[in-house]
Design an enzyme around this catalytic site. Structure first.
Site, PDB file in Angstrom:
ATOM      1  N   GLU A 136      56.882   7.376  49.532  1.00 52.29           N
ATOM      2  CA  GLU A 136      57.485   6.375  48.625  1.00 52.29           C
ATOM      3  C   GLU A 136      57.252   4.964  49.147  1.00 52.29           C
ATOM      4  O   GLU A 136      58.098   4.085  48.993  1.00 52.29           O
ATOM      5  CB  GLU A 136      58.990   6.607  48.457  1.00 52.29           C
ATOM      6  CG  GLU A 136      59.361   7.897  47.767  1.00 52.29           C
ATOM      7  CD  GLU A 136      59.096   7.892  46.276  1.00 52.29           C
ATOM      8  OE1 GLU A 136      58.817   6.808  45.707  1.00 52.29           O
ATOM      9  OE2 GLU A 136      59.128   8.975  45.680  1.00 52.29           O
TER      10      GLU A 136
HETATM   11  C1  LIG Z   1      54.657  15.147  52.658  1.00 55.89           C
HETATM   12  C2  LIG Z   1      54.162  14.064  51.754  1.00 55.89           C
HETATM   13  C3  LIG Z   1      54.555  14.043  50.435  1.00 55.89           C
HETATM   14  C4  LIG Z   1      54.063  13.075  49.563  1.00 55.89           C
HETATM   15  N1  LIG Z   1      54.409  13.131  48.234  1.00 55.89           N
HETATM   16  C5  LIG Z   1      53.744  12.315  47.367  1.00 55.89           C
HETATM   17  C6  LIG Z   1      53.903  12.486  45.963  1.00 55.89           C
HETATM   18  O1  LIG Z   1      54.686  13.322  45.507  1.00 55.89           O
HETATM   19  N2  LIG Z   1      53.179  11.712  45.136  1.00 55.89           N
HETATM   20  C7  LIG Z   1      52.309  10.779  45.604  1.00 55.89           C
HETATM   21  O2  LIG Z   1      51.682  10.123  44.799  1.00 55.89           O
HETATM   22  N3  LIG Z   1      52.163  10.559  46.922  1.00 55.89           N
HETATM   23  C8  LIG Z   1      52.849  11.317  47.819  1.00 55.89           C
HETATM   24  N4  LIG Z   1      52.661  11.140  49.161  1.00 55.89           N
HETATM   25  C9  LIG Z   1      51.805  10.068  49.622  1.00 55.89           C
HETATM   26  C10 LIG Z   1      52.552   8.938  50.302  1.00 55.89           C
HETATM   27  O3  LIG Z   1      53.331   8.222  49.391  1.00 55.89           O
HETATM   28  C11 LIG Z   1      51.520   8.081  51.018  1.00 55.89           C
HETATM   29  O4  LIG Z   1      51.058   8.836  52.119  1.00 55.89           O
HETATM   30  C12 LIG Z   1      52.060   6.751  51.477  1.00 55.89           C
HETATM   31  O5  LIG Z   1      52.317   5.951  50.369  1.00 55.89           O
HETATM   32  C13 LIG Z   1      51.116   6.022  52.411  1.00 55.89           C
HETATM   33  O6  LIG Z   1      49.811   6.023  51.963  1.00 55.89           O
HETATM   34  P1  LIG Z   1      48.639   6.473  52.944  1.00 55.89           P
HETATM   35  O7  LIG Z   1      49.036   7.759  53.532  1.00 55.89           O
HETATM   36  O8  LIG Z   1      47.362   6.426  52.234  1.00 55.89           O
HETATM   37  O9  LIG Z   1      48.672   5.397  54.086  1.00 55.89           O
HETATM   38  P2  LIG Z   1      47.864   4.017  54.116  1.00 55.89           P
HETATM   39  O10 LIG Z   1      48.111   3.282  52.872  1.00 55.89           O
HETATM   40  O11 LIG Z   1      46.484   4.288  54.517  1.00 55.89           O
HETATM   41  O12 LIG Z   1      48.629   3.272  55.288  1.00 55.89           O
HETATM   42  C14 LIG Z   1      48.289   3.424  56.679  1.00 55.89           C
HETATM   43  C15 LIG Z   1      49.102   2.438  57.496  1.00 55.89           C
HETATM   44  O13 LIG Z   1      48.771   1.098  57.111  1.00 55.89           O
HETATM   45  C16 LIG Z   1      49.902   0.368  56.721  1.00 55.89           C
HETATM   46  N5  LIG Z   1      49.549  -0.515  55.614  1.00 55.89           N
HETATM   47  C17 LIG Z   1      48.827  -0.233  54.518  1.00 55.89           C
HETATM   48  N6  LIG Z   1      48.737  -1.303  53.737  1.00 55.89           N
HETATM   49  C18 LIG Z   1      49.434  -2.272  54.317  1.00 55.89           C
HETATM   50  C19 LIG Z   1      49.714  -3.620  53.996  1.00 55.89           C
HETATM   51  N7  LIG Z   1      49.273  -4.176  52.869  1.00 55.89           N
HETATM   52  N8  LIG Z   1      50.445  -4.330  54.864  1.00 55.89           N
HETATM   53  C20 LIG Z   1      50.922  -3.786  55.990  1.00 55.89           C
HETATM   54  N9  LIG Z   1      50.673  -2.542  56.342  1.00 55.89           N
HETATM   55  C21 LIG Z   1      49.946  -1.776  55.509  1.00 55.89           C
HETATM   56  C22 LIG Z   1      50.907   1.412  56.324  1.00 55.89           C
HETATM   57  O14 LIG Z   1      52.243   0.942  56.454  1.00 55.89           O
HETATM   58  C23 LIG Z   1      50.607   2.527  57.298  1.00 55.89           C
HETATM   59  O15 LIG Z   1      51.262   2.294  58.502  1.00 55.89           O
HETATM   60  C24 LIG Z   1      53.187  12.082  50.050  1.00 55.89           C
HETATM   61  C25 LIG Z   1      52.814  12.079  51.389  1.00 55.89           C
HETATM   62  C26 LIG Z   1      53.261  13.063  52.238  1.00 55.89           C
HETATM   63  C27 LIG Z   1      52.774  13.058  53.654  1.00 55.89           C
END
Ligand SMILES: Cc1cc2nc3c(=O)[nH]c(=O)nc-3n(C[C@H](O)[C@H](O)[C@H](O)COP(=O)(O)OP(=O)(O)OC[C@H]3O[C@@H](n4cnc5c(N)ncnc54)[C@H](O)[C@@H]3O)c2cc1C
Lengths: 599, 249
Positions: free
Chosen positions: A441
Site C-alpha cells: 500500500e
Molecule cells: C505480500 C505482498 C502483497 C502485495 N499486494 C498487492 C496487491 O494486492 N496489489 C498490488 O497492486 N500490489 C501489491 N503489492 C505490491 C506492493 O504494493 C509494492 O511492492 C509496493 O508498492 C512497492 O513497490 P515495489 O515493490 O516495486 O518497490 P519499488 O517501488 O521498487 O521501491 C523500492 C524502494 O525504493 C523506494 N522508492 C521508490 N520510489 C521512491 C521515491 N519516489 N522516493 C523515495 N523512495 C522511493 C521505496 O520506498 C523502496 O524502499 C504487494 C506486495 C507484497 C510483497
C-alpha cells in the site's frame, strides 16, 4: 508458550467511549443506533470469534502456506471453514453501507474489530480486507449497472475482490504501467497484461473474484495521467447473477514470501479478459486512490494488531520464564529463579511494546472518528475539517503504526531469548508478518513523502490545522493542572510540539528552494508528527485516568496502569522527538554528500 | 411449542478466578463475565428446535443483577425471541432460582425448559432437578441428544455406564451436557436485532417468591497449591518412595 491473544476489550472501550468523549468532531446522529451497549456486544462477539476461530489457524496457516496446483490456488487447512463462519456471521459486511446489504458500522467500531482480526490472523484479514477495498472503489466510482451486478455479492463476502496495480517493472511508480485495455465495441474492454504481488488474486474461499485492474487505453497519455480503472471478474456473471464462463484471468504463480504465508499473493495474467471501465477514462489512479487511502489506514491497523499479539505473547512468557534473580533481591524464593518480568531490561521492552500499541490504538481511534465525521459530520465545515485531518493522518497511521509494529514484534522475539528464534514458539512469525505492513500500500518511505510533499504544503498548510489546533487546545487546557506528573508530561508534549512546529516551518521553507530537502526530512518528520500525536493522546488519557481515580472508581487497576504507561511514554519514548528534530534540522547535506557512484 | 431457557451470568471460563482477600467469595470486580457455557448449549438447542420447526418461540430468563441483561442480549443475539430478567442484586441460591423458574413456567406454559446441567461458578447441578420436582414434570438431565416427537421428547443422557435414553411426556425439563451441540457465534445482524427484542424486567417479589439465602458462606479459599513433584530414576526407586509414603505395603 505460544501465540497468546485476547482482544484488549477494556482498552478498546476506553478509546471508543472515554478518550474523545464530547470532543473533536461532535456527535454523529447518523450512528445514533450504535449505543455503547450495542457496540460493546459487537466487540465482545468479535473477540470470541477472532480468538476461537481465527487465532488457532494463525500458526498452522503460516506453516502450511498457500499452494497452487494446475493453476488453482488453495488456502491452508481450516481457512475455508473459518471464512464461511466469518461471512455467514455478517462480519464481511461490517462497515459497508446498508443499501448494499452492509451493516453500516461506524469506523470507530470497525477499526477495533479489524485490529482483532489482524492480531488473531493477519493473513486471513487480507481476504475480506481486499474485498472491502474493492467495494469501496466500486461504490465511489462505478456505474449503477456495475454496482447492481457486483456490490451485493461482494458486500456479503460471497465474492472476493482484489486491487491489481503492481507489475514487475512498476511498483511505486505507477506511471510505468503497461497493462492494456482495448474497447470491444459494446462498451466493454479487453484487458491484457501481467500483474504481480496481487493479494487474494486467486483462492478457494469465494466462488468468484472481482479484480480491479489499472490499465491503459489505446490513446492514453503517457505516465500517471493515462491510467484507467477496470472491473474484471474471474468468472463472467450470467444475467441471473450466477457465475458463468472463465474470463481469461490465469494464475501464473504464487509468490514465495517471508511471511503472510496464508495470504495468497498471486501473479496474474490477463489475456483479453473482459472488463468494464470504473469511473472516467484516464482517471483511474484517482479512483484507485479513494480505495488506497482507506486501505492505508487499515494497513496501519494491521500493524497495530500484530503488535498487540506480540505484546501479549511476550507478557505471558515473561511471567513464566525463570532466569536469574531480581536485582532488588529474590522475588520468588519458592522458585529456582525469578520470572524474567522482574528484570529492568525486560520491563523496558514490555513497556515499549505496551506504549506503542496503546498509543497507536488511541491515535487510530482519533483518526477513525474523523473518518466517520468526514462522511457524516453535522455540517460542511465539520466534514471539511475531518477530511483535512484524515488526509494528514493517513500516511502517519500507515507508516508509524507499521514501523512500531515491526519494532514491537522484534522486541517480542528478544523477550523470548533464543526460544524466540525457534519456530515452535510462534513469535518469529510476528516479525515476518509485521514486515510486509511497512512495504505494501505504498512503502513507508512513500508515505512520508506523501505527508511532506502533498499534505504539508497544500492549501497553505490547511491539512495540518485540525491536528495543530487540537494539540494547542489541550496544552492550554492542561496548563491549569496542579498534578505534578501531569504538569511534567504536559511540558514534555509542549516541547515536542514546539519542535514539530519549528520543523514544519523549516521544511516548508527549504522545500520551496530544494525539493530534495523535503525528501531528506520526510521520514523523520512523519515520526515527529506521530510522536506528538501519540503524546497528545497519552496526555488526554492520563488526565482522564487521574480524574477517574480522583472521583473513585472500581476500575482503579485499569486507570493506574494507564497512568504508568503514559509516564513511560513521556519519559522514554517521546524523547525520540528530539532526535527526529535534530535530524530534520541537519538538512540533506550529510545525507546526500556521498555521490551515488561512491557507494 | 414454546421453549424456556434460563441463562446465568458467570465468570468467563477463560478467566482464572481469584479469591477475595477477605475470604468472602470470588473477586468479580472488573473481570470478564459471560453466559454459563452449559446455558449457551441450552440456548443453541432451543434455536435448533426452532429451526427444525419444533419450537415456535424461545423465551430466555435470567435471575441476577442488572448486568445480566448483557447475558440475555447475548441469548437474543444468538436467536432467542424475548427475555425476562428477574433482578436480584443479591445472590440467589438454586432453590430460590428453581422456585422463580417454576413461577415463570406457570405463566409462560412452555413445552420444554432447557437448562444447563450446572453453572460453572458454583457447580451445584441442582436447579433443573429442583425445578422438575416443583413443577412435577419429567426430567432428562445431562442430555447429549434431544428429539421431540409429538407430545413427548426422547432425551439421551450421559450416565456413568454410557448412554441412556429416556422418553418424557411434555412439558418436560432437559438439562444439557457438553456434547449436546456446539453453540453458534451470534451473527452481526442478529446482534443488532437483539437490541430491539423485548426484555421484560421483574423482581422476585413480583412472583411472590422469597429468595432469602438459606446457606451461609463460612469461608472461601484457594485450593492448596500443588507441591512440586520429584523425578525418580527407575521403578525400584518409585516403589521405595511409595513404601515410605505408606501408599503400598
Ligand atoms: C505480500 C505482498 C502483497 C502485495 N499486494 C498487492 C496487491 O494486492 N496489489 C498490488 O497492486 N500490489 C501489491 N503489492 C505490491 C506492493 O504494493 C509494492 O511492492 C509496493 O508498492 C512497492 O513497490 P515495489 O515493490 O516495486 O518497490 P519499488 O517501488 O521498487 O521501491 C523500492 C524502494 O525504493 C523506494 N522508492 C521508490 N520510489 C521512491 C521515491 N519516489 N522516493 C523515495 N523512495 C522511493 C521505496 O520506498 C523502496 O524502499 C504487494 C506486495 C507484497 C510483497
Amino acid at each position: 508458550m505460544a501465540q497468546v491473544y485476547e482482544a484488549p476489550l477494556r482498552d478498546m472501550r476506553f478509546v471508543l467511549h472515554e478518550l474523545f468523549e464530547g470532543e473533536d468532531f461532535g456527535d454523529l446522529p447518523h450512528f445514533g443506533e450504535f449505543t455503547p451497549d450495542l457496540t460493546d456486544a459487537i466487540l465482545d462477539e468479535a473477540a470470541r470469534l477472532t480468538r476461537d476461530v481465527l487465532l488457532p489457524l494463525n500458526a498452522s496457516g503460516d506453516a502450511e502456506g498457500c499452494t497452487i496446483e494446475n493453476g488453482v490456488v488453495r488456502t491452508p487447512a481450516g481457512f475455508r471453514d473459518a471464512y464461511a463462519q466469518f461471512r455467514d456471521g455478517g462480519w464481511a459486511a461490517l462497515s459497508s453501507p446498508p443499501e448494499w446489504g452492509g451493516q453500516g458500522l461506524p469506523e470507530t467500531v470497525n477499526k477495533l474489530v479489524e485490529e482483532m482480526i489482524c492480531a488473531a490472523n493477519l493473513s486471513f484479514s487480507l481476504y475480506p480486507g481486499l474485498t472491502h477495498g474493492a467495494t469501496t472503489a466500486i461504490l465511489g466510482h462505478a456505474s449503477e449497472d456495475l454496482k447492481r451486478a457486483y456490490l451485493p455479492k461482494m458486500v456479503s463476502g460471497e465474492w472476493g475482490g482484489t486491487m491489481c496495480l503492481t507489475e514487475a517493472h512498476c511498483g511505486t511508480d505507477l506511471g510505468l504501467l503497461r497493462t492494456r485495455a482495448e474497447p470491444r465495441g459494446d462498451g466493454s474492454f479487453a484487458v491484457t497484461g501481467s500483474k504481480i504481488f496481487i493479494s487474494s488474486g486467486d483462492h478457494d474461499l469465494t466462488e468468484n473474484i472481482i479484480h480491479l485492474v489499472l490499465a491503459r487505453l489505446p490513446d492514453a497519455p503517457r505516465g500517471v495521467k493515462g491510467i484507467s480503472l477496470f472491473l474484471v471478474p474471474k468468472l463472467l456473471p450470467n444475467d441471473d447473477g450466477t457465475c458463468g464462463p472463465r474470463n481469461g484471468v490465469a494464475v501464473a504463480g504464487i509468490e514465495h514470501k517471508m511471511g503472510l504465508k496464508a495470504s495468497a499473493t498471486c501473479q496474474l495474467a490477463f489475456e483479453e479478459s473482459i472488463g468494464w471501465l470504473v469511473g472516467e477514462p484516464n482517471k483511474g489512479l484517482a479512483a484507485m486512490f479513494t480505495m488506497m487511502n482507506a486501505e492505508r489506514v487499515s494497513v496501519g491497523i494491521q500493524g497495530l494488531g500484530v503488535g498487540e499479539i506480540a505484546y501479549q505473547s511476550a507478557v505471558a512468557y515473561a511471567r513464566e520464564r525463570l532466569q536469574s534473580r531480581a536485582l532488588s533481591g529474590t522475588a520468588r524464593p519458592d522458585l529456582p529463579a525469578d520470572p524474567i518480568i522482574v528484570h529492568p531490561d525486560v520491563r523496558r521492552m514490555l513497556m515499549t511494546m505496551r506504549a506503542y500499541t496503546e498509543g497507536s490504538r488511541a491515535l487510530g481511534q482519533w483518526v477513525s472518528r474523523a473518518l466517520d465525521a468526514e462522511a457524516h459530520g453535522a455540517d460542511p465545515e465539520t466534514r471539511q475539517r475531518a477530511s483535512d485531518f484524515v488526509a494528514m493522518m493517513t500516511p502517519v497511521v500507515k507508516a508509524l503504526f507499521t514501523d512500531l509494529a515491526s519494532e514491537t514484534a522484534n522486541l517480542g522475539v528478544q523477550i523470548y531469548g533464543g526460544h524466540g528464534f525457534i519456530r515452535e514458539h510462534g513469535v518469529e512469525q510476528f516479525v515476518r508478518d509485521a514486515r510486509i505492513t511497512q512495504l505494501y500500500e505504498g512503502t513507508n518511505g512513500v508515505q512520508a513523502l506523501d505527508l511532506v510533499g502533498r499534505k504539508l504544503g497544500a492549501h497553505m498548510g490547511r491539512y495540518l490545522r485540525p491536528f495543530f489546533h487540537a494539540v494547542s487546545a489541550q496544552l492550554a487546557d492542561a496548563a491549569k493542572t496542579s498534578a505534578r506528573d501531569l504538569a511534567a508530561w504536559r511540558s514534555s508534549l509542549e516541547q515536542s510540539f514546539g519542535m514539530l512546529q519549528l520543523s514544519t516551518g523549516t521544511i516548508a521553507q527549504k522545500a520551496l528552494k530544494d525539493a530534495e530537502e523535503a525528501g531528506a526530512a520526510a521520514t523523520d518528520y512523519l515520526r515527529l508528527v506521530g510522536l506528538v500525536g501519540m503524546g497528545h493522546c497519552f496526555l488526554k488519557a492520563a488526565r482522564i485516568a487521574r480524574h477517574r481515580l480522583g472521583e473513585g472508581t472500581d476500575e482503579a487497576d485499569f486507570y493506574t496502569a494507564k497512568l504508568a504507561t503514559a509516564g513511560f511514554f513521556f519519559d522514554r519514548i517521546l524523547p525520540q522527538a528530539t532526535a527526529a528534530f535534530l535530524s530534520i534540522k541537519s538538512g540533506k547535506r550529510s545525507l546526500m554528500a556521498l555521490p551515488a557512484d561512491a557507494f | 411449542m414454546k421453549v424456556l431457557v434460563p441463562v446465568k451470568r458467570v465468570l468467563d471460563y477463560n478467566v482464572k478466578p481469584r479469591v477475595k482477600a477477605d475470604g468472602t467469595g470470588v473477586d468479580l470486580a472488573n473481570v470478564k463475565m459471560s453466559m454459563n457455557p452449559f446455558d449457551e448449549i441450552a440456548v443453541e438447542e432451543a434455536i435448533r428446535l426452532k429451526e427444525k420447526g419444533v419450537a415456535t418461540e424461545i423465551v430466555v430468563v435470567s435471575i441476577g443483577e442488572q448486568k445480566a441483561q448483557e447475558t440475555l442480549r447475548t441469548a437474543l443475539a444468538m436467536g432467542a425471541d424475548r427475555a425476562i430478567l428477574i433482578v436480584s442484586e443479591d445472590k440467589v441460591e438454586p432453590l430460590g432460582v428453581a422456585k422463580l423458574l417454576a413461577k415463570v413456567a406457570e405463566a409462560e406454559q412452555p413445552g420444554l425448559v432447557i437448562l444447563g446441567k450446572q453453572a460453572i461458578d458454583d457447580d451445584n447441578n441442582q436447579t433443573g432437578q429442583m425445578l422438575g420436582a416443583l413443577l412435577g414434570w419429567g426430567q432428562g438431565t445431562f442430555a447429549s441428544k434431544v428429539e421431540v416427537a409429538g407430545d413427548s421428547v426422547d432425551v439421551t443422557r450421559e450416565v456413568d455406564g454410557g448412554l441412556e435414553t429416556v422418553k418424557l411426556k411434555t412439558p418436560a425439563i432437559v438439562t444439557t451436557d457438553l456434547r449436546l451441540n456446539e453453540p453458534r457465534y451470534a451473527s452481526l445482524p442478529n446482534i443488532m436485532k437483539a437490541k430491539s427484542k423485548p426484555l421484560e424486567q421483574k423482581t422476585p417479589a413480583d412472583y411472590g417468591v422469597d429468595v432469602t439465602p438459606r446457606l451461609t458462606t463460612v469461608k472461601v479459599e484457594e485450593p492448596a497449591k500443588r507441591q512440586a513433584g520429584v523425578k525418580v530414576a527407575d521403578v525400584d526407586e518409585l516403589v521405595g518412595k511409595l513404601k515410605t509414603l505408606g501408599v503400598v505395603a
